[in-house]
Write a protein that holds these residues in place. Structure first.
Motif, short mmCIF file in Angstrom:
data_model
loop_
_atom_site.label_atom_id
_atom_site.label_comp_id
_atom_site.label_asym_id
_atom_site.label_seq_id
_atom_site.Cartn_x
_atom_site.Cartn_y
_atom_site.Cartn_z
N THR A 150 26.80 29.91 26.99
CA THR A 150 25.97 30.32 28.13
C THR A 150 26.81 30.88 29.28
N ILE A 151 28.13 30.88 29.14
CA ILE A 151 28.96 31.51 30.18
C ILE A 151 28.66 33.00 30.25
N ALA A 152 28.06 33.54 29.19
CA ALA A 152 27.67 34.95 29.19
C ALA A 152 26.65 35.26 30.28
N TYR A 153 25.99 34.23 30.80
CA TYR A 153 24.98 34.43 31.86
C TYR A 153 25.49 33.97 33.22
N ASP A 154 26.76 33.62 33.32
CA ASP A 154 27.25 33.03 34.56
C ASP A 154 27.18 34.03 35.73
N ASN A 155 27.02 33.48 36.92
CA ASN A 155 27.01 34.31 38.14
C ASN A 155 28.44 34.55 38.60
N VAL A 156 28.86 35.80 38.55
CA VAL A 156 30.19 36.15 39.08
C VAL A 156 30.07 37.47 39.83
N PRO A 157 30.70 37.58 40.98
CA PRO A 157 30.67 38.87 41.70
C PRO A 157 31.59 39.86 41.00
N PRO A 158 31.21 41.15 40.96
CA PRO A 158 32.10 42.14 40.33
C PRO A 158 33.38 42.30 41.13
N ALA A 159 34.49 42.44 40.43
CA ALA A 159 35.78 42.60 41.10
C ALA A 159 35.81 43.93 41.86
N PRO A 160 36.46 43.95 43.04
CA PRO A 160 36.50 45.20 43.83
C PRO A 160 37.44 46.24 43.27
N ARG A 161 38.35 45.85 42.39
CA ARG A 161 39.32 46.78 41.80
C ARG A 161 39.27 46.68 40.29
N PRO A 162 39.84 47.65 39.57
CA PRO A 162 39.88 47.55 38.11
C PRO A 162 40.56 46.26 37.65
N VAL A 163 40.02 45.66 36.61
CA VAL A 163 40.59 44.43 36.05
C VAL A 163 41.04 44.71 34.63
N ARG A 164 42.12 44.12 34.25
CA ARG A 164 42.62 44.29 32.89
C ARG A 164 43.35 43.03 32.46
N TRP A 165 43.64 42.98 31.17
CA TRP A 165 44.28 41.79 30.62
C TRP A 165 45.73 41.71 31.08
N ASN A 166 46.03 40.70 31.89
CA ASN A 166 47.40 40.39 32.29
C ASN A 166 47.77 39.10 31.57
N MET A 167 48.28 39.26 30.34
CA MET A 167 48.47 38.08 29.49
C MET A 167 49.50 37.12 30.07
N ARG A 168 50.51 37.65 30.75
CA ARG A 168 51.51 36.76 31.35
C ARG A 168 50.84 35.85 32.38
N ARG A 169 50.00 36.46 33.22
CA ARG A 169 49.32 35.66 34.26
C ARG A 169 48.32 34.71 33.63
N ILE A 170 47.64 35.16 32.58
CA ILE A 170 46.67 34.29 31.91
C ILE A 170 47.36 33.07 31.33
N ILE B 257 35.61 25.42 44.60
CA ILE B 257 34.53 25.18 43.65
C ILE B 257 33.17 25.09 44.32
N TYR B 258 33.18 24.73 45.62
CA TYR B 258 31.92 24.57 46.34
C TYR B 258 31.43 25.89 46.95
N ALA B 259 32.23 26.96 46.84
CA ALA B 259 31.86 28.24 47.45
C ALA B 259 31.07 29.09 46.45
N PRO B 260 30.16 29.94 46.96
CA PRO B 260 29.45 30.84 46.04
C PRO B 260 30.43 31.87 45.48
N ALA B 261 30.12 32.51 44.31
CA ALA B 261 28.86 32.40 43.58
C ALA B 261 28.85 31.13 42.72
N TYR B 262 27.71 30.43 42.73
CA TYR B 262 27.58 29.19 42.00
C TYR B 262 27.27 29.46 40.53
N PRO B 263 27.56 28.47 39.67
CA PRO B 263 27.25 28.68 38.25
C PRO B 263 25.78 29.01 38.03
N SER B 264 25.51 29.82 37.03
CA SER B 264 24.13 30.16 36.72
C SER B 264 23.39 28.92 36.23
#
Length: 839
Positions: A678-698, A765-772
């Motif tokens: 159900t994380i596929a329905y989670d509330n998340v704001p769109p990132a303001p810049r392009p996002v890509r896989w940064n495996m080192r950071r992950i 964790i208490y700040a929006p956007a809250y989980p769907s």
């Protein structure tokens, strides 16, 4: 004719050029004999595209081949060997589901080469054995003489050898916004459409060797690997290597304790160790990762469909989130693909309305020519034509470059009107020197703005002509294009125009849209026959710096995309024509705009069904949300795998205590991953810049969260072991070693989902956007099941309610610590990013 469609090194004299071509083809203007054509057909093959398709069975089996599918299949085999059928069903079900979703989505779009083939002419009129006959276009060979008339698709690449005039619409091939006038000695391309006139030509190339065929070949060769697939593979490799290392430690320690030290080797003892290690390995394999990604992206594809964007390849969703360069075709994408008349420029005593009326009188009302349609649509006083009759009409031809009509007016007087190329009209009217200079200056000014000038003249007797004025024609920008470009740049996208038109036209449109004026001629950037892998660094840098490119061939578009990809950019390409198909397929995210050809739609990963480019911006926002949901799951999955494996191995090796049973490990896998869909329905704001896989950071962040989760679980284990040894604590809540296992099981179930709530956002964790509500509800339902399992002892040793409450209080306290350290980490990352950007 545009420079983009001229053959290089052609003789200036068209007759000489025709003679050379006929000699080279071993042909004559009388065509070939049937025997000659049959022999050539055997040698060169049919005039068709190679549309061999990969077997659907091979495509389906590909979803079961690869590092991560192998890991999941290994987990299924291990489960079957252990007769652990519930685990086998879950693992196999996830594998089949992932393959089914991917196979279905990737087959929604038609094959690109098949769509290209639909653009070829089905029949052709050919001169064989001295007589004209209609044959299948696939049977044409080089040297055949063919007839091409208005309304027909050009059946092969031909050199025009006879006839007065032919106008071809080749926008889908070259990107030129206007039909191209052809004359003797010019070439016409396979797949273009004859709009006016009729000519005879000799076939110079067929099948894959045509301009059309080379485009098809580029489509077949194009394609970039998915970044998401690379990321999934790296995550799987990371977890597998870690699992094997910890498994070796576990096998070594237990083997020494139970077999080597007591000198009591037996298959039973070794089998017990191997069974537990295999269960641990199953728990470490992220069996749900492909399924979670597929579900998340499939739901995202539905969300994009509501935004009028159809996804033909699931990976396009993730790729679109990281796009930082948008290569946009001009004609039909940034512009309306419809010529419009700008303000007329009158001369002498004539007014603006006079210019349009005279131009309309020099036009056949039934004409489908783009210029004629624009003139008739721009006419503001159609009543001026009422009662008039066109008694004679001379159509446009590439020699005289003008149309002339004779009109009988309502008053009974006959007047002559002409419109055409500015130089042709000025030669007809022969104005005085001052008027001619003014006229030429106006034409030059329009050309500098990228507008096409059309001269208009009139005559009372057909001999003495007067200049009426000039009409400027332009394919205007779409109404929403400027706003879309601005929004794209605000989202961190570098937008580049790519057009088959002249640079002057591109400059004018780019200026109106605020795209910059640094457009380059593509042929000046890419040497003839240049391959992307052979281009110098200076060429790549020039492509990066440019605001756009003019006079572009399909191979240029393809090379532009490849250059940008080689420089580390994630590239989106928009387009609508056959000429865009190779670049659309090669791009990380090819986008076919509304009204695109079948070839463009089939090669694209994203297909827009509504006009305008604003849909792309909406799609980017949705795709970035989807990306962040997947990234959150990966953070959680790696951290929890580290937690479970490290605690199990450290407890057994260090304290000879098994903190989890095999059924508990399987149960955790089910409790953790099935509701996490159900994380596929989670509330998340769109990132303001392009996002890509940064495996080192992950890996760094996931490992940090994993270490904190290990400290949390191991800390509770130490408390529990001390509890077992202290009678005072046993008097409060009595626990035995089996119940301590249940306590650890509950902590991992509770702490894991609380960890997910923390890592899903870079904010507190208490700040929006809250989980769907769906995600929150699924987690709550899972926790209720976990509590009931522990309270009533379903498959585990039951523990008292007080212990359950104690575990929840402990996990909530740790959540505060984990969330605080998470904030410190992301704060440090942001400071580092700003420092790098400032350099």
């Amino acid at each position: 004719m545009s420079d983009a469609t001229e053959h290089k090194d052609a003789p200036r004299d068209p007759l000489q050029k025709i003679a050379q071509e006929l000699t080279s083809l071993q042909a004559t203007k009388n065509g070939l004999t049937t025997a000659e054509a049959t022999q050539r057909l055997k040698e060169v093959g049919p005039n068709a595209l190679d549309t061999r398709q990969e077997s659907k069975w091979r495509k389906l089996l590909a979803y079961f081949w690869g590092p991560l599918p192998f890991l999941i299949e290994a987990a299924a085999v291990i489960s079957a060997l252990r007769h652990d059928w519930p685990d086998f069903i879950v693992v196999t079900g996830l594998l089949l589901y992932n393959a089914a979703v991917g196979f279905w989505q990737d087959n929604k779009a038609a094959n690109a080469l098949a769509a290209l083939k639909k653009g070829l002419a089905p029949h052709a009129r050919v001169l064989r054995d001295g007589a004209w006959a209609t044959i299948a276009a696939a049977d044409l060979v080089p040297g055949d003489v063919v007839s091409i008339a208005a309304g027909q698709i050009v059946p092969a690449d031909v050199l025009l050898i006879e006839g007065d005039y032919l106008s071809c619409d080749q926008a889908a091939l070259t990107g030129e916004s206007l039909p191209v006038s052809k004359k003797i000695g010019d070439s016409a391309f396979s797949g273009s459409i004859a709009k006016q006139g009729a000519m005879t030509g000799v076939v110079t190339a067929t099948g894959g060797k045509t301009f059309f065929g080379r485009t098809a070949h580029l489509v077949g060769a194009a394609g970039a690997p998915s970044h998401s697939q690379k990321a999934v593979t790296e995550v799987g490799d990371f977890l597998l290597v870690l699992a094997f290392l910890l498994a070796l430690v576990l096998v070594g320690a237990q083997g020494y304790r139970e077999v080597v030290a007591p000198h009591d080797w037996s298959w039973d003892r070794m089998g017990g160790i191997a069974q537990y290690v295999l269960v641990l390995l199953i728990a470490s394999i992220p069996v749900a990762l492909p399924a979670v990604m597929s579900v998340t992206m499939a739901i995202g594809a539905y969300a994009l469909s509501l935004q009028k964007a159809i996804v033909s390849r699931l990976s396009a969703i993730e790729e679109l989130a990281g796009v930082d360069v948008l290569c946009s075709d001009k004609t039909g994408t940034l512009t309306m693909n419809r010529l419009t008349v700008q303000a007329p420029i009158p001369f002498g005593a004539f007014g603006k309305d006079d210019v349009l009326v005279c131009a309309a009188r020099a036009t056949q009302k039934s004409s489908e020519d783009a210029i004629d349609l624009a003139v008739m649509k721009a006419l503001t006083t159609p009543a001026a034509l009422e009662g008039e009759k066109q008694t004679a009409f001379t159509p446009f031809d590439p020699v005289n470059k003008r149309t002339i009509s004779t009109v009988l007016g309502a008053d009974g007087r006959t007047t002559h009107y002409a419109k055409g190329a500015p130089q042709a009209i000025s030669a007809l009217a022969q104005p005085d020197a001052a008027t001619l200079k003014h006229y030429q200056d106006e034409v030059a000014a329009l050309a500098a703005k990228g507008e096409r000038a059309l001269g208009v003249a009139t005559s009372a007797d057909g001999h003495s002509w007067s200049l009426v004025g000039l009409i400027s024609l332009m394919d205007p920008p779409r109404p929403d294009a400027k706003e879309t470009i601005a929004r794209a740049r605000a989202l961190g996208l570098n937008v580049k125009m790519v057009t088959g038109d002249d640079v002057a036209i591109g400059d004018q449109i780019a200026a109106q849209l605020g795209m910059g004026d640094h457009l380059l001629v593509a042929s000046n950037v890419f040497p003839p026959g240049a391959k992307p892998g052979d281009l110098s660094r200076s060429v790549v840098e020039a492509v990066e710096r440019a605001d756009g490119f003019g006079r572009v061939f399909p191979e240029h578009k393809y090379n532009i995309v490849k250059c940008l990809q080689s420089a580390g950019h994630i590239v989106a390409m928009t387009g609508d024509g056959v000429n865009d198909a190779p670049a659309l397929k090669q791009a990380d995210c090819g986008i076919a705009v509304s009204g695109a050809t079948d070839a463009a739609r089939s090669a694209a990963a994203l297909i827009l069904t509504a006009p305008g480019l604003s849909t792309i911006i909406n799609a980017i926002g949705v795709s970035r949300q989807i990306f962040q949901r997947i990234e959150s799951y990966i953070y959680y999955r790696i951290a929890m795998t580290l937690d479970i494996m490290a605690v199990v191995v450290a407890s057994i090796v260090g304290f000879q205590f098994q903190p989890l049973t095999a059924i508990m490990i399987v149960g955790l896998a089910l409790l953790d991953d099935i509701p996490i869909m159900t994380i596929a329905y989670d509330n998340v704001p769109p990132a303001p810049r392009p996002v890509r896989w940064n495996m080192r950071r992950i890996f760094i962040f996931s490992s940090l969260m994993g270490l904190l989760a290990i400290a949390e679980t191991f800390g509770l284990l130490l408390v529990g072991m001390h509890w077992l040894l202290d009678a005072r604590f046993q008097d409060m809540i009595a626990l035995d070693p089996n119940q301590l296992q249940t306590v650890i099981f509950l902590q991992l179930a509770v702490g894991g989902h609380l960890l997910l709530f923390s890592v899903r956002t870079k904010k507190p964790i208490y700040a929006p956007a809250y989980p769907s509500l769906r995600l929150f509800g699924a987690v709550v339902a899972t926790q209720v099941v976990a509590v009931l399992i522990c309270l009533f002892g379903i498959g585990v040793e039951a523990i008292p309610a007080a212990a359950i409450v104690g575990v929840w209080i402990y996990c909530l306290a740790w959540l505060v610590v984990i969330d605080a350290l998470k904030l410190l980490y992301w704060s440090a990352v942001e400071r580092a990013d700003r420092a790098v950007a400032a350099i």
